[in-house]
Design a protein around this motif. Structure first.
Motif, mmCIF file in Angstrom:
data_model
loop_
_atom_site.group_PDB
_atom_site.id
_atom_site.type_symbol
_atom_site.label_atom_id
_atom_site.label_comp_id
_atom_site.label_asym_id
_atom_site.label_seq_id
_atom_site.Cartn_x
_atom_site.Cartn_y
_atom_site.Cartn_z
ATOM 1 N N TYR A 1 -7.134 -30.172 -22.767
ATOM 2 C CA TYR A 1 -7.895 -30.272 -24.013
ATOM 3 C C TYR A 1 -9.386 -30.490 -23.761
ATOM 4 O O TYR A 1 -10.204 -30.265 -24.625
ATOM 5 N N ASN A 2 -9.737 -30.964 -22.592
ATOM 6 C CA ASN A 2 -11.133 -31.182 -22.238
ATOM 7 C C ASN A 2 -11.427 -30.390 -20.976
ATOM 8 O O ASN A 2 -10.920 -29.293 -20.807
ATOM 9 N N ASP A 3 -12.214 -30.943 -20.101
ATOM 10 C CA ASP A 3 -12.473 -30.272 -18.833
ATOM 11 C C ASP A 3 -11.248 -30.393 -17.941
ATOM 12 O O ASP A 3 -10.602 -31.444 -17.889
ATOM 13 N N GLU B 1 -6.489 -31.732 -10.375
ATOM 14 C CA GLU B 1 -5.040 -31.481 -10.350
ATOM 15 C C GLU B 1 -4.687 -30.225 -11.145
ATOM 16 O O GLU B 1 -3.825 -29.444 -10.737
ATOM 17 N N ASP B 2 -5.354 -30.002 -12.286
ATOM 18 C CA ASP B 2 -5.138 -28.783 -13.073
ATOM 19 C C ASP B 2 -5.480 -27.554 -12.236
ATOM 20 O O ASP B 2 -4.743 -26.568 -12.219
ATOM 21 N N TYR C 1 -9.897 -18.801 -18.923
ATOM 22 C CA TYR C 1 -10.849 -19.407 -19.872
ATOM 23 C C TYR C 1 -11.361 -20.745 -19.341
ATOM 24 O O TYR C 1 -12.544 -21.058 -19.450
ATOM 25 N N TYR C 2 -10.465 -21.530 -18.734
ATOM 26 C CA TYR C 2 -10.845 -22.826 -18.170
ATOM 27 C C TYR C 2 -11.368 -22.722 -16.735
ATOM 28 O O TYR C 2 -11.597 -23.743 -16.091
#
Length: 171
Positions: free
Chosen positions: A69-71, A75-76, A109-110
Motif C-alpha cells: 500500500y505504500n513503498d 522483503e517485497d 508499477y512498484y
C-alpha cells in the motif's frame, strides 16, 4: 500448442485474476499443464485450493501476507525477484502449456523489477508456452509485445458502498 500467444488483462475493473483463473481451469480440463504465479500476493486466497481438485494446475505466490500500500520493502523486492527467477525457468522449461503471471503489472508499477526484465523472460520462453499477464497499469512496452490485451473498466462496484472483499468472490 501449435501457436502460443501473450495475453494481458489490465484496467481498474474487477476480474483480471478471475479471468486468468477461468482460462487456467479451462486449459487444465483440456489436459494442459498450468503454472500460476502470483506476484505481490501472499495471503490465503481461495484459488490456492485449486490444485487439490485439478492436479495439473500449480499455484505459487511471490509476495508477503499483505498487499503493498505504500513503498515496497526490501522483503517485497526480494520475493518479487525470487518469483521472476522462478517464472523465467518455468517459461523456458516447456513443462507447462500455460503460464499466468498474476499481478506482474503491479510488480512493475512498484518497480520491484524492470519492464525490460519482464519482457526478456517472456520473449525467451519456449515457443509453445501461452502467457497471461494480469494487473492494473500494464506498461506500454508490454501491451505492444502482447497479442491480446483486454482492459477491465470499472463502471460500478459495490465497494464504493463500503462492501469489503468476500471470501470466494473477491479472494
Amino acid at each position: 500448442m501449435e501457436n502460443s500467444y501473450v495475453h494481458i488483462y489490465t484496467g481498474n475493473g474487477k476480474g483480471k485474476t478471475t479471468a486468468s483463473l477461468g482460462l487456467s481451469v479451462r486449459a487444465a480440463l483440456a489436459g494442459k499443464k498450468v503454472f500460476f504465479g502470483q506476484f505481490i500476493k501472499g495471503m490465503d486466497y481461495s484459488e490456492l485450493r485449486i490444485p487439490n481438485y485439478i492436479p495439473n494446475i500449480e499455484i505459487h505466490q511471490f509476495g508477503r501476507d499483505c498487499f503493498i500500500y505504500n513503498d515496497p520493502t526490501d522483503e517485497d523486492i526480494k520475493e518479487a525477484r525470487k518469483g521472476l527467477n522462478i517464472c523465467k525457468e518455468v517459461l523456458k522449461s516447456g513443462k507447462y502449456d500455460l503460464v499466468v503471471l498474476d499481478e506482474l503489472n503491479i510488480a512493475l508499477y512498484y518497480k520491484l523489477f524492470t519492464v525490460d526484465e519482464a519482457i526478456e523472460i517472456i520473449k525467451n520462453r519456449k515457443s509453445s508456452v501461452e502467457v497471461v499477464i494480469t494487473g492494473r497499469y500494464a506498461p506500454k512496452e508490454l501491451t505492444e509485445l502482447a497479442d491480446l490485451v483486454t482492459e477491465m473498466k470499472e463502471i460500478k462496484h459495490y465497494y464504493t458502498k463500503g462492501i469489503m472483499a468476500r471470501k470466494g468472490i473477491e479472494f
